[in-house]
Design a protein around this motif. Structure first.
Motif, short mmCIF file in Angstrom:
data_model
loop_
_atom_site.label_atom_id
_atom_site.label_comp_id
_atom_site.label_asym_id
_atom_site.label_seq_id
_atom_site.Cartn_x
_atom_site.Cartn_y
_atom_site.Cartn_z
N PHE A 46 -4.87 6.13 2.15
CA PHE A 46 -4.14 6.34 0.90
C PHE A 46 -2.79 5.62 0.94
O PHE A 46 -2.40 4.95 -0.02
CB PHE A 46 -3.93 7.85 0.68
CG PHE A 46 -2.99 8.19 -0.45
CD1 PHE A 46 -3.48 8.34 -1.74
CD2 PHE A 46 -1.63 8.38 -0.22
CE1 PHE A 46 -2.62 8.66 -2.79
CE2 PHE A 46 -0.76 8.70 -1.26
CZ PHE A 46 -1.27 8.84 -2.55
N THR A 47 -2.10 5.76 2.06
CA THR A 47 -0.79 5.13 2.19
C THR A 47 -0.90 3.61 2.15
O THR A 47 -0.05 2.93 1.55
CB THR A 47 -0.11 5.58 3.50
OG1 THR A 47 -0.03 7.02 3.52
CG2 THR A 47 1.28 5.01 3.62
N GLU A 52 0.10 -1.37 -0.98
CA GLU A 52 -0.39 -2.56 -1.67
C GLU A 52 -0.11 -2.48 -3.17
O GLU A 52 0.34 -3.45 -3.78
CB GLU A 52 -1.89 -2.72 -1.42
CG GLU A 52 -2.49 -3.96 -2.07
CD GLU A 52 -3.95 -4.15 -1.72
OE1 GLU A 52 -4.62 -4.93 -2.43
OE2 GLU A 52 -4.43 -3.53 -0.76
N ASN A 53 -0.37 -1.31 -3.75
CA ASN A 53 -0.21 -1.14 -5.20
C ASN A 53 1.25 -1.16 -5.62
O ASN A 53 1.60 -1.71 -6.68
CB ASN A 53 -0.87 0.17 -5.63
CG ASN A 53 -0.93 0.33 -7.14
OD1 ASN A 53 -1.40 -0.56 -7.85
ND2 ASN A 53 -0.45 1.46 -7.64
N GLU A 57 7.01 -0.07 -1.68
CA GLU A 57 7.96 0.99 -2.03
C GLU A 57 7.21 2.31 -2.25
O GLU A 57 7.00 2.75 -3.37
CB GLU A 57 8.73 0.60 -3.30
CG GLU A 57 9.54 -0.67 -3.17
CD GLU A 57 10.65 -0.54 -2.13
OE1 GLU A 57 11.17 0.57 -1.96
OE2 GLU A 57 10.96 -1.55 -1.48
N ILE A 58 6.79 2.93 -1.15
CA ILE A 58 5.90 4.09 -1.29
C ILE A 58 6.65 5.39 -1.56
O ILE A 58 6.06 6.37 -2.02
CB ILE A 58 4.98 4.24 -0.07
CG1 ILE A 58 5.77 4.57 1.19
CG2 ILE A 58 4.15 2.96 0.12
CD1 ILE A 58 4.88 4.91 2.38
N ALA A 184 -6.17 8.43 -6.46
CA ALA A 184 -6.22 8.21 -5.01
C ALA A 184 -6.63 6.79 -4.67
O ALA A 184 -6.14 6.20 -3.71
CB ALA A 184 -7.17 9.21 -4.36
N SER A 185 -7.55 6.24 -5.45
CA SER A 185 -8.04 4.88 -5.17
C SER A 185 -6.94 3.83 -5.33
O SER A 185 -7.07 2.71 -4.84
CB SER A 185 -9.21 4.54 -6.10
OG SER A 185 -8.78 4.44 -7.46
#
Length: 218
Positions: A46-47, A52-53, A57-58, A184-185
């Motif tokens: 998930f992380t 990537e998404n 900057e998570i 989640a994806s």
């Protein structure tokens, strides 16, 4: 505060709870650590998708720990974070027990199905064993996840969980919605989706409000 999301039945949606809690806490401005203590490493995946998404900057810190290191390392890390969320596997493992001994809150999602609910007595014994040796009180919450939109299974499961003398039952079920898997994806919480599902957002917010109002009302 240290939260452990656990249980001894796979497929109950523990990682969904752990990652959405982490996201919601981070969006409230808290400094949050997500710990993947599950051998399947879904929180780690998930992380990676989130990095990537969101181009790195998570919004929180994520690490992997296992075995007795969960306890020893969390004790060292507690002073450095506002909240720590530990995602454990769907078995009675050393990692899960170690996480519970250093946690304030233990969250166990149950699917409203016989095989899931049959594990309740075993999880209750696990909580009692940890409470017997833990220095600080462990608050244990049970709730329905991946619940049916309709039908009697939800009510039957709720009655069983409400009768528990070990868990505090939260009457804030999460219905089985595509929004959770879709989010989640992409490495997102349901509250972050561009095309939000209002029902999913409301459900997850109510669940975490029931656990601790400060989570969403800072």
């Amino acid at each position: 505060m240290v939260f452990t999301v656990g249980g001894i039945k796979g497929g109950s949606g523990k990682t969904t709870i752990a990652t959405n809690l982490t996201v919601l806490l981070s969006k409230q401005g808290f400094d949050v650590l997500l710990v993947d203590a599950d051998e399947q490493e879904t929180s780690t995946d998930f992380t990676a998708w989130r990095e990537e998404n969101l181009q790195g900057e998570i919004g929180f810190t994520a690490i992997k720990l296992s075995g007795e290191a969960v306890r020893s390392q969390i004790l060292k890390l507690v002073p450095k974070y506002d909240h720590i969320v530990i995602d454990t596997g769907g078995r009675d493992t050393t990692s899960q027990r170690a996480a519970m001994t250093v946690s304030d809150v233990y969250l166990v999602p149950f699917n409203p199905r016989s095989f899931d609910l049959w594990t309740l007595n075993k999880v209750e014994r696990l909580v009692q064993e940890i409470r017997a040796v833990q220095a600080t009180p462990l608050t244990a919450f049970a709730f329905l996840n991946r619940a049916d939109p309709k039908g009697t299974d939800n009510n039957d499961a709720a009655e069983l969980l409400q009768a528990s003398e070990v868990f505090t039952y939260l009457p804030t079920p999460l219905i089985n919605r595509k929004a959770y898997s879709n989010a989640a994806s992409q490495g997102l919480g349901v509250v972050e989706m561009e095309a939000k599902d209002p029902k999913a957002t409301t459900e997850i917010t109510k669940l975490f409000e029931a656990i601790n109002p400060l989570i969403v009302n800072r």
